[in-house]
Scaffold this active site. Structure first.
Site, short mmCIF file in Angstrom:
data_model
loop_
_atom_site.label_atom_id
_atom_site.label_comp_id
_atom_site.label_asym_id
_atom_site.label_seq_id
_atom_site.Cartn_x
_atom_site.Cartn_y
_atom_site.Cartn_z
N ASP A 172 0.73 -1.22 -0.06
CA ASP A 172 0.08 -0.17 -0.07
C ASP A 172 0.91 1.25 -0.13
O ASP A 172 1.67 1.35 0.61
CB ASP A 172 -0.84 -0.02 1.30
CG ASP A 172 -1.75 1.18 1.26
OD1 ASP A 172 -2.67 1.17 0.37
OD2 ASP A 172 -1.63 1.87 2.29
N GLU A 208 1.68 0.11 -5.01
CA GLU A 208 1.21 1.66 -5.34
C GLU A 208 2.31 2.61 -5.68
O GLU A 208 2.80 2.93 -4.55
CB GLU A 208 0.27 2.13 -4.62
CG GLU A 208 -1.03 1.40 -4.59
CD GLU A 208 -2.25 2.15 -3.57
OE1 GLU A 208 -3.30 2.35 -3.91
OE2 GLU A 208 -1.78 2.31 -2.46
#
Ligand code: CA
Length: 671
Positions: free
Chosen positions: A355, A384
């Site tokens: 994340d 990400e």
């Protein structure tokens, strides 16, 4: 009762006193001017080590004046049994070895600085915790293995290019009545075999097998904060991006969060069943921030150290959640690496999705990459390549998408292709290629070659990145929707209000037809294959089940969509030309064809690319509301995909030209 309590505390005090009396001379406390001066402890024994004869506790806390270890009979409630001072050792370590069998006893550390307790922590290396993760438990991990655990290896993963990801939330998959699953919302529910919806279509793990995906990506399943594990009779929901204990499974997905062993056993049972069914398991990991800041386990052990600060000494906030961790500091780096290695070995986890990976430094991720390869070369890392705010760590050393080439074998999500296909996630009414907006063709091509360098692409015309950022196709995660933002169906409904539902369905199919015929690693949001809706909610992280759950009657209503997705996955798996391993191979075999209209992209993949049984392949995406006539290269071509139909052996022969129906993908081949 009161007298009893005073007596008990007296015993604890006496034991502590005696222990202190007989302990040897302690290390002296050192004053440090900055975090850089904190000692680094390199051994990997910060995990509590248990044997039936003794248990050794260690904690790294160089600035502590005093640390106590509290032993409890239970994971919650007033049941303190013993409390001991720990002993300072070199390198900021505090240690305590307790003789006797402490199996299944709960414990906390309590650090004091300047006479003030920072509050109890189970320790950041806790492997087992009681309800709501407040106390750790001394555990014999050998006892947590389900039957046959050692004999169930992870499925073989030869190449990252063969992966097809399926992103799901444990609770969503089974909580609806139509799932036919008994252990609703639980780890065990995810792997119940033989479950059906009301019309007899498979659900749960059988559905995943039928669809043909290779990996499940589990939204956070480490112990997170928000769902109250003592109130599970009430429906509660959270995605889980609010970390509490990083090395322990979340309790609310277990059948008994009070007993620390149960969640571990059931988590392993889930992994085992998935592995038995040839599905590999990926964890969504959120090392970039914690739910609490001042009260976090990190700050209760070494105040400030594990987080970045602004120039004025505030908590920096690149996560947008109130803090950001500092992976570049050695003991945080060590923590992330040891934590992932622990999941990969103890739980046989097959990959990690980071994340807000752009918060972490590149060096940490590359070190982790190398370590995980020694466990299994197929373990996937992706994340990400962005943040939720600005960070004090320079952009050049963080794992941002623009730095992808500095990351070894680590993949990043392509927001380029995501938004080019369906429109920006930040503007709900915006449209993309699949919903008929012209001007996205060059970004679609960019996505087809998985963000690598291809001589026929004008990168200056791409929507976001103006450079081919990936070194190889397996560095790009191709997707059009995920748990964040609107579902694909909702996005199309919101952005195309004037289109009939039949056209929405066509756009829906075209969107993931692009993803599944591109060279990147395809990623599907669970339920997209049945046109999942969240009722137009885009940020459903804490919304009730009726927004987030998968209603398995969708599989009946939208079975044509499901069959199409299943067919595309099968096509991809059977044809290695759709997942070539290198930029060079793509540039050599994949050629974009000349088209004379916007909203059309066509390419051929030639000469048995990547050992494909098909000599030549043509793929055409047509997002016009009218048919497109494509001029074909010489010879007869077989049609494998037209409109909703997929016939891998070919449904008919065509030559010279072919009509590509509106809002659809066509695939043709020559043997
Ligand atoms: Ca929890």
């Amino acid at each position: 009762m009161l007298l009893l309590k005073i007596q008990k505390l007296g015993v604890i005090f006496m034991m502590s006193f005696l222990f202190g009396l007989f302990s040897c001379s302690e290390e002296e406390k050192v004053e440090y001017r900055s975090f850089d001066e904190y000692p680094v402890y390199s051994h990997n024994d910060l995990w509590t080590s248990y044997t039936s004869k003794s248990t050794t506790f260690r904690i790294w806390s160089p600035t502590a004046d005093d640390i106590r270890l509290n032993i409890y009979s239970h994971g919650h409630g007033e049941n303190l049994l013993e409390s001991y001072p720990m002993k300072r050792e070199p390198k900021g370590i505090w240690r305590l070895k307790l003789k006797g069998d402490y199996k299944n006893k709960y414990y906390t550390f309590e650090v004091s600085i300047d006479g003030k307790s920072l509050g109890e922590t189970p320790g950041i290396y806790a492997q087992a915790v009681g309800v709501n993760g407040k106390r750790a438990m001394v555990i014999d991990m050998q006892n947590t293995n389900p039957e046959g655990w050692e004999d169930t290896p992870r499925p073989v993963q030869k190449s990252y290019n063969d992966i097809i990801l399926y992103e799901l939330h444990v609770r969503d998959m089974s909580i609806h009545a139509s799932s036919g699953i008994k252990n609703k919302g639980k780890y065990l529910g995810l792997v119940e075999c033989g479950t059906l919806n009301n019309s007899g279509y498979s659900t749960g793990i059988d559905h995943m097998k039928e669809l043909g995906i290779t990996h499940v990506h589990l939204l956070p399943v480490f112990d997170y904060h928000t769902v109250d594990e003592t109130q599970l009779e009430k429906p509660q929901f959270n995605w889980g991006y609010d970390p509490h204990n990083y090395n322990v499974p979340e309790g609310s997905y277990s059948t008994d969060p009070y007993n620390a062993q149960v969640r571990i056993k059931e988590f392993k049972e889930m992994v085992k069943k998935l592995h038995e069914n040839k599905i590999r398991v990926i964890m969504d990991v959120v090392y970039n921030h914690t739910f609490y800041t001042e009260k976090s386990n990190f700050n209760r052990e070494v105040p400030g150290y594990y987080y970045r600060q602004t120039e004025t000494g505030e908590w920096s906030n690149a996560s947008g959640c109130g803090n950001e961790t500092a992976s570049e500091r050695p003991m945080m780096r060590k923590f992330i690496i040891e934590s992932c290695k622990y999941w990969a070995t103890e739980y046989k986890i097959d990959g990690f999705r980071f994340d807000l990976m752009g918060i972490h430094d590149i060096e940490t991720l590359n070190l982790l990459r190398a370590e995980l390869k020694t466990i299994d070369s197929g373990i996937l890392i992706y994340g990400e390549g962005w943040t939720g705010g600005s960070s004090p760590l320079p952009d050049s050393v963080r794992a941002l998408k623009e730095n992808a080439k500095k990351l070894d074998d680590i993949a990043l999500f392509s927001d380029d292709i995501r938004d080019a296909i369906k429109g920006s996630v930040f503007e709900s009414k915006s449209r993309g290629f699949a919903s008929g907006k012209p001007g996205n063709e060059e970004t679609i091509k960019f996505g087809v070659v998985a963000s690598t360098n291809h001589p026929q692409i004008d990168y200056s015309k791409a929507n976001y990145s103006k450079i081919p950022w990936a070194e190889k196709p397996s560095q790009t995660i191709g997707y059009v929707s995920c748990h964040d933002n609107n579902t694909l169906f909702d996005k199309l409904m919101i952005s195309c209000p004037d289109f009939p539902i039949e056209d929405i369905k066509k756009m829906h199919k075209l969107a993931n037809a692009i993803v599944l015929t591109s060279q990147s690693i395809p990623f599907l949001h669970a339920g997209v294959e049945m046109m999942r809706t969240k009722g137009g909610e885009h940020n459903s992280y804490n919304m009730p089940d009726d927004i987030n759950q998968i209603d398995w009657s969708w599989k009946t209503q939208n079975n044509d969509i499901f069959q199409y997705y299943k067919g595309l996955i099968s096509l991809r798996k059977n044809h290695p030309a759709f997942h070539m391993p290198s930029q060079e191979m793509i540039a050599k075999h994949l050629q974009f064809m000349e088209v004379n209209k916007p909203n059309v992209v066509a390419f051929s993949i030639n000469d048995n690319a990547n050992g494909d049984s098909w000599k030549n392949i043509i793929v055409v995406y047509n997002s016009m509301e009218e048919g497109y006539v494509l001029k074909l290269p010489e010879g007869e071509w077989q049609v494998a995909v037209r409109d909703s139909w997929i016939v891998e052996d070919g449904m008919e022969g065509v030559s010279k030209t072919v009509m590509v129906p509106p809002l659809s993908m066509m695939v043709l081949f020559q043997k």
